[in-house]
Design an enzyme around this catalytic site. Structure first.
Site, PDB file in Angstrom:
ATOM      1  N   LEU A  13       0.824  -1.201   0.000  1.00  0.00           N
ATOM      2  CA  LEU A  13       0.000   0.000   0.000  1.00  0.00           C
ATOM      3  C   LEU A  13       0.863   1.258   0.000  1.00  0.00           C
ATOM      4  O   LEU A  13       0.599   2.212  -0.726  1.00  0.00           O
ATOM      5  CB  LEU A  13      -0.946  -0.022   1.203  1.00  0.00           C
ATOM      6  CG  LEU A  13      -1.929   1.134   1.333  1.00  0.00           C
ATOM      7  CD1 LEU A  13      -2.762   1.308   0.063  1.00  0.00           C
ATOM      8  CD2 LEU A  13      -2.829   0.927   2.548  1.00  0.00           C
ATOM      9  N   ALA A  62       2.278  -2.559   9.103  1.00  0.00           N
ATOM     10  CA  ALA A  62       1.684  -3.612   9.936  1.00  0.00           C
ATOM     11  C   ALA A  62       2.538  -4.867   9.885  1.00  0.00           C
ATOM     12  O   ALA A  62       3.343  -5.049   8.973  1.00  0.00           O
ATOM     13  CB  ALA A  62       0.273  -3.937   9.450  1.00  0.00           C
ATOM     14  N   TYR A  63       2.332  -5.709  10.882  1.00  0.00           N
ATOM     15  CA  TYR A  63       2.876  -7.073  10.855  1.00  0.00           C
ATOM     16  C   TYR A  63       1.832  -7.907  10.130  1.00  0.00           C
ATOM     17  O   TYR A  63       0.733  -8.123  10.635  1.00  0.00           O
ATOM     18  CB  TYR A  63       3.080  -7.574  12.286  1.00  0.00           C
ATOM     19  CG  TYR A  63       3.698  -8.958  12.389  1.00  0.00           C
ATOM     20  CD1 TYR A  63       4.990  -9.121  12.866  1.00  0.00           C
ATOM     21  CD2 TYR A  63       2.988 -10.099  12.020  1.00  0.00           C
ATOM     22  CE1 TYR A  63       5.566 -10.384  12.968  1.00  0.00           C
ATOM     23  CE2 TYR A  63       3.552 -11.366  12.107  1.00  0.00           C
ATOM     24  CZ  TYR A  63       4.841 -11.494  12.590  1.00  0.00           C
ATOM     25  OH  TYR A  63       5.408 -12.751  12.678  1.00  0.00           O
ATOM     26  N   THR A 103      -8.170  -4.902   8.809  1.00  0.00           N
ATOM     27  CA  THR A 103      -8.301  -6.128   8.012  1.00  0.00           C
ATOM     28  C   THR A 103      -9.630  -6.845   8.215  1.00  0.00           C
ATOM     29  O   THR A 103     -10.260  -6.731   9.282  1.00  0.00           O
ATOM     30  CB  THR A 103      -7.156  -7.097   8.379  1.00  0.00           C
ATOM     31  OG1 THR A 103      -7.333  -8.350   7.710  1.00  0.00           O
ATOM     32  CG2 THR A 103      -7.128  -7.377   9.874  1.00  0.00           C
ATOM     33  N   ASP A 104     -10.016  -7.632   7.211  1.00  0.00           N
ATOM     34  CA  ASP A 104     -11.187  -8.511   7.326  1.00  0.00           C
ATOM     35  C   ASP A 104     -10.939  -9.656   8.308  1.00  0.00           C
ATOM     36  O   ASP A 104     -11.876 -10.326   8.737  1.00  0.00           O
ATOM     37  CB  ASP A 104     -11.556  -9.088   5.953  1.00  0.00           C
ATOM     38  CG  ASP A 104     -10.447  -9.939   5.348  1.00  0.00           C
ATOM     39  OD1 ASP A 104      -9.260  -9.557   5.490  1.00  0.00           O
ATOM     40  OD2 ASP A 104     -10.732 -10.973   4.724  1.00  0.00           O
ATOM     41  N   TYR A 127      -2.953 -12.832  14.137  1.00  0.00           N
ATOM     42  CA  TYR A 127      -2.897 -11.608  13.325  1.00  0.00           C
ATOM     43  C   TYR A 127      -4.179 -10.801  13.506  1.00  0.00           C
ATOM     44  O   TYR A 127      -4.146  -9.598  13.796  1.00  0.00           O
ATOM     45  CB  TYR A 127      -2.676 -11.976  11.857  1.00  0.00           C
ATOM     46  CG  TYR A 127      -2.911 -10.838  10.900  1.00  0.00           C
ATOM     47  CD1 TYR A 127      -2.044  -9.745  10.854  1.00  0.00           C
ATOM     48  CD2 TYR A 127      -4.005 -10.850  10.023  1.00  0.00           C
ATOM     49  CE1 TYR A 127      -2.263  -8.694   9.968  1.00  0.00           C
ATOM     50  CE2 TYR A 127      -4.218  -9.807   9.134  1.00  0.00           C
ATOM     51  CZ  TYR A 127      -3.353  -8.729   9.113  1.00  0.00           C
ATOM     52  OH  TYR A 127      -3.570  -7.701   8.238  1.00  0.00           O
ATOM     53  N   TRP A 152      -7.552  -9.220   1.361  1.00  0.00           N
ATOM     54  CA  TRP A 152      -6.883  -9.886   0.234  1.00  0.00           C
ATOM     55  C   TRP A 152      -6.097  -8.898  -0.635  1.00  0.00           C
ATOM     56  O   TRP A 152      -6.263  -8.840  -1.846  1.00  0.00           O
ATOM     57  CB  TRP A 152      -7.912 -10.607  -0.635  1.00  0.00           C
ATOM     58  CG  TRP A 152      -8.755 -11.647   0.013  1.00  0.00           C
ATOM     59  CD1 TRP A 152      -8.966 -11.855   1.354  1.00  0.00           C
ATOM     60  CD2 TRP A 152      -9.564 -12.634  -0.663  1.00  0.00           C
ATOM     61  NE1 TRP A 152      -9.842 -12.900   1.544  1.00  0.00           N
ATOM     62  CE2 TRP A 152     -10.224 -13.398   0.326  1.00  0.00           C
ATOM     63  CE3 TRP A 152      -9.793 -12.933  -2.000  1.00  0.00           C
ATOM     64  CZ2 TRP A 152     -11.086 -14.443   0.032  1.00  0.00           C
ATOM     65  CZ3 TRP A 152     -10.659 -13.980  -2.303  1.00  0.00           C
ATOM     66  CH2 TRP A 152     -11.295 -14.725  -1.298  1.00  0.00           C
TER      67      TRP A 152
END
Length: 282
Positions: A13, A62-63, A103-104, A127, A152
């Site tokens: 990103l 992010a990790y 995140t989803d 996560y 994704w």
């Protein structure tokens, strides 16, 4: 001139935001790598932000090693939760606009309808647990922030599913791909554009928003689209998740409902095939 700092600048990103930044010369851009904004070193993080003095923080770092997080939960928590809390507090104290990416994987996958922002979170891997902890920390210390949940993610940069599949489709005669995990992919360039659309909207309405490309597909169907666009001849078959065990469990269904980000910020959400074609240059 307002200064935007992008954390995780070398990630997918961050890299797409760097490309996009050329269209937004009204801002001063600071693309921070791990040494300039150290998400894994909580002792120096605030001092680093103070030295940069941003007006806007795009929190993309992010990790993201989902399976590795199962054996490195402390590090994942430092990067995805504790550092994010420090960033959110800094943004609040200094009246800095913050857009944070989530995140989803905060969901458990038990839904059968597209998930709205107020759906119950219940992560099933480490996560996801560290990312929801980060979200809660942001909202607790800085309710003026914007959080975007995505899913994704792939791009022209770094290692990602699309690149891996392109390589395997070239190398192999047959390929088995999981067909019982449902969601929608996100082209990082589209997500980067959505972030800038929010920033330049003229109104700032904080809260959680969902963003992924349009479509409801399995990973198997995603690979069929990659194959179709790329013209690969490999034979692709769908397999159950049980045939491809991973250290971290994945949600079986994590399709995100994008109606809120469209309604409030007027964000345009392209279809997944259209964006996949763009990324593959075809």
């Amino acid at each position: 001139m307002k200064k935007i700092v992008v954390t995780g600048a070398t990630g997918q990103l961050g890299s797409e935001l760097k490309v996009l930044s050329e269209n937004y010369s009204q801002f001063e851009w600071f693309f921070a790598d791990r040494t300039q904004v150290s998400l894994d070193n909580l002792a120096v993080l605030k001092v680093q932000l103070e030295s940069i003095q941003p007006d806007v923080i795009l929190s993309c770092g992010a990790y993201t090693a989902v399976d590795k997080a199962e054996t490195e939960p402390e590090l994942a928590d430092i990067i995805n939760h504790q550092s994010v809390k420090i960033i959110a507090q800094y943004a609040k104290d200094n009246k800095v606009k913050l857009i944070h990416i989530s995140t989803d994987y905060v969901f458990d996958g038990s839904s059968s309808v597209a998930l709205k922002e107020d759906a119950i979170t219940n992560p099933i891997n480490m996560y996801g647990a560290t990312k929801i902890a980060g979200e809660l920390a942001v909202m607790a210390v800085n309710p003026e922030a914007v959080i975007i949940r995505t899913s994704w993610v792939y791009s022209r940069f770094g290692n990602n599913f699309v690149k891996t599949m392109q390589r395997l489709l070239k190398e192999r005669d047959t390929l088995g791909v999981v067909n019982d995990q449902i969601g929608s992919p996100t082209y990082a360039a589209d997500l980067a554009q959505a972030m800038m659309d929010i920033l330049n909207n003229g109104k700032w309405i904080p809260g959680i928003y969902n963003y992924s490309n349009e479509g409801e597909i399995s990973w198997y169907e995603f690979v069929l689209a990659i194959q179709e666009i790329g013209g690969y001849t490999c034979e692709v078959t769908g397999i159950p998740s049980s045939s491809y065990p991973t250290p971290a469990k994945r949600p079986a269904f994590s399709l995100l409902d994008k109606s809120k980000i469209k309604a409030i910020y007027g964000v345009v959400v392209p279809g997944y095939k259209e964006s996949l074609r763009k990324c593959m240059g075809l």
